[in-house]
Design an enzyme around this catalytic site. Structure first.
Site, short mmCIF file in Angstrom:
data_model
loop_
_atom_site.label_atom_id
_atom_site.label_comp_id
_atom_site.label_asym_id
_atom_site.label_seq_id
_atom_site.Cartn_x
_atom_site.Cartn_y
_atom_site.Cartn_z
N ASP A 196 -7.72 14.00 -24.60
CA ASP A 196 -7.56 12.58 -24.24
C ASP A 196 -6.85 11.92 -25.42
O ASP A 196 -7.44 11.67 -26.46
CB ASP A 196 -8.96 11.97 -24.01
CG ASP A 196 -8.88 10.49 -23.63
OD1 ASP A 196 -7.84 9.86 -23.89
OD2 ASP A 196 -9.87 9.98 -23.08
N GLU A 205 -0.61 4.75 -0.41
CA GLU A 205 -1.45 5.93 -0.59
C GLU A 205 -0.64 7.20 -0.38
O GLU A 205 0.15 7.28 0.57
CB GLU A 205 -2.62 5.94 0.40
CG GLU A 205 -3.74 5.02 0.01
CD GLU A 205 -3.96 3.96 1.04
OE1 GLU A 205 -2.94 3.44 1.55
OE2 GLU A 205 -5.13 3.66 1.32
N THR A 258 -4.36 6.54 -21.77
CA THR A 258 -4.09 5.21 -21.25
C THR A 258 -2.63 4.92 -21.56
O THR A 258 -2.00 5.63 -22.35
CB THR A 258 -4.97 4.15 -21.94
OG1 THR A 258 -4.85 4.31 -23.35
CG2 THR A 258 -6.42 4.27 -21.53
N ARG A 276 -1.83 -2.05 -18.79
CA ARG A 276 -3.11 -1.36 -18.72
C ARG A 276 -3.05 -0.32 -17.61
O ARG A 276 -2.60 -0.61 -16.50
CB ARG A 276 -4.25 -2.34 -18.41
CG ARG A 276 -4.32 -3.53 -19.35
CD ARG A 276 -5.64 -4.22 -19.30
NE ARG A 276 -6.60 -3.44 -20.03
CZ ARG A 276 -6.69 -3.43 -21.37
NH1 ARG A 276 -5.90 -4.18 -22.10
NH2 ARG A 276 -7.58 -2.69 -21.97
N TYR A 293 0.85 -1.19 0.00
CA TYR A 293 0.00 0.00 0.00
C TYR A 293 0.88 1.24 0.00
O TYR A 293 1.85 1.31 0.76
CB TYR A 293 -0.90 0.03 1.23
CG TYR A 293 -2.31 -0.40 0.91
CD1 TYR A 293 -3.03 0.27 -0.08
CD2 TYR A 293 -2.92 -1.45 1.58
CE1 TYR A 293 -4.32 -0.13 -0.39
CE2 TYR A 293 -4.21 -1.85 1.26
CZ TYR A 293 -4.91 -1.18 0.27
OH TYR A 293 -6.17 -1.56 -0.04
N LYS A 352 -2.11 1.41 -25.18
CA LYS A 352 -2.47 1.32 -26.61
C LYS A 352 -1.20 1.53 -27.43
O LYS A 352 -0.31 0.68 -27.38
CB LYS A 352 -3.58 2.34 -26.90
CG LYS A 352 -4.86 2.06 -26.10
CD LYS A 352 -6.00 2.96 -26.50
CE LYS A 352 -7.30 2.58 -25.83
NZ LYS A 352 -7.53 3.26 -24.54
N1 DSN Z 1 -12.08 0.47 -25.27
C1 DSN Z 1 -11.10 1.38 -25.80
C2 DSN Z 1 -11.04 1.33 -27.30
O1 DSN Z 1 -11.14 0.23 -27.80
O2 DSN Z 1 -10.83 2.33 -27.95
C3 DSN Z 1 -11.29 2.75 -25.32
O3 DSN Z 1 -11.23 2.77 -23.95
#
Ligand code: DSN
Length: 414
Positions: free
Chosen positions: A200, A56, A226, A235, A54, A229
């Protein structure tokens, strides 16, 4: 540490699924635009003892003892992001892109205030204002779409909407938009009406990091992404912002919307950021784009219509209606999956079919580029996709395409 009691012994029920998933990933062509294959180092970092702790708070200000290694790792992750994107401040704790966005909303808005954001049906994201998402439940959402003629953003129209509805926050960024986004223009629109601007960049973060897509860092107030990707990390999410917002953003992540950070994920993010700082990462991003161009051109040469007429980034949207009027996105996704080609059905702008059916397919190149496939392979894949769709799922064609997919997958082991 080598496992003393391997999962296969401790949990023989779950082990077969893990093995099966390794085989599935090896034996399929992954074309979902938001997915990727992480490196062995990124994967290894996820399975470390950081998961036991932990922590925090933030480096130097934790609520529990024993956090010296957590501090060092989180600080490394932060410094690497600053170098990668050139931002003033970063918070690497968000568990996901949606969590990162929520923390920005809590920092920038009061409940009931207005957000101007891209309609989900035109390529937006559920965390940008879907009615049943916290964004749509807590805030007044004014959606913008793409222009019916160009299927691209009409910035003058977005500006008119901003002037009319006076949002407190303008969101740019998308889940299914194949064209370059003018983030500076979004910032201008937001600032003209006294709003802040959140970009974003979840889908295109890897391209932004290496300068292959314009960066929103200097003009926008908040940038979220994120990490899994095009950035090819584990993730997770992160938030970048101007120094003036740093304290508020940090407090809206913790304690505002999260408790203990997932330190094993943060360690893994740090490893991914180190990989992204290497020159090879730029070569990888260039190849993603080259592959997307090759795939788009090959699909078009076979009579497939692409939304907006092509792509500038890592993804494209196939409008199935002109070439295959009877075929929905759901049907196409299913036949392609049976052929071991993994794509996702997707709404196209002004789609007449329902979200569970759709008239489109979203196709992206980041994962296959990681495996080493190049432009010539993209042309082969376009041919395989086209054969399956034209045969409307004929089992004999699916069987034959599975054979070609197997040959390709064998050539490019994970
Ligand atoms: N689910 C993602 C996508 O496939 O673009 C976005 O969060």
């Amino acid at each position: 540490m080598p496992a003393k009691d391997p999962i296969s012994t401790v949990d023989p029920e779950i082990w077969p699924f893990m093995q099966a998933e390794v085989r599935r990933q090896q034996n399929t062509l992954e074309l979902i635009a938001s997915e990727n294959h992480v490196s062995a180092a990124v994967l290894e970092a996820l399975g470390t003892v950081f998961t036991n702790k932990y922590a925090e708070g933030y480096p130097g200000k934790r609520y529990y003892a024993g956090c010296a290694n957590m501090d060092a790792v989180e600080e490394l992750a932060r410094q690497r992001v600053k170098k990668l994107f050139g931002c003033d401040h970063v918070n690497v704790q968000p568990h996901s892109g949606a969590s990162a966005n929520i923390a920005v909303y809590l920092a920038a808005l009061q409940p009931g205030e207005t957000i101007l954001s891209l309609d989900l049906a035109h390529g937006g994201h559920l965390s940008h204002g879907l009615k049943v998402n916290v964004s749509g439940l807590l805030y007044n959402i004014v959606p913008y779409g793409v222009d019916p003629r160009t299927e691209q953003f009409n910035y003058d129209h977005i500006r008119e909407l901003a002037r009319e509805h006076k949002p407190k926050l303008v969101i740019s960024g998308a889940s299914a938009y194949p064209r370059t986004i003018d983030f500076d223009r979004f910032s201008e629109i937001a600032h003209e009406v006294g709003a802040t601007h959140m970009a974003d960049i979840a889908h295109i973060a890897g391209l932004v990091a290496v300068g292959l897509h314009p960066s929103p860092i200097s003009s926008s107030d908040f940038v979220t992404t994120t990490t899994h990707k095009t950035l090819r990390g584990p993730r997770g999410g992160l938030i970048m912002c101007k120094e003036a917002w740093a304290k508020k953003i940090d407090s809206r992540v913790f304690p505002g919307s999260q408790g203990g950070p997932l330190m094993h994920c943060i360690a893994s993010k740090a490893v991914a950021f180190a990989e992204a700082l290497k020159p090879e990462f730029k070569t990888y991003q260039q190849q993603i784009l080259a592959n997307a161009q090759a795939l788009a051109e090959a699909l078009q040469s076979k009579g497939n219509r692409l939304v907006s007429g092509g792509t500038d980034n890592h993804l494209m949207l196939v409008d199935l209606r002109p070439a295959y009027p009877q075929v929905s996105g759901r049907m196409a996704e299913g036949w392609l999956e049976a052929s071991n080609i993994i794509v996702n059905k997707n709404m196209i702008p002004f789609d007449e079919r329902k979200p569970v059916e759709t008239s489109g397919l979203r196709i992206g190149t980041p994962a296959l580029t990681t495996r080493g496939l190049k432009e010539a392979h993209m042309r082969t894949i376009a041919d395989l996709i086209d054969r399956v769709l034209r045969a409307e799922g004929d089992p004999k064609v699916i069987e034959s395409v599975r054979g070609s997919v197997a040959e390709l997958c064998e050539q490019f082991p994970l």
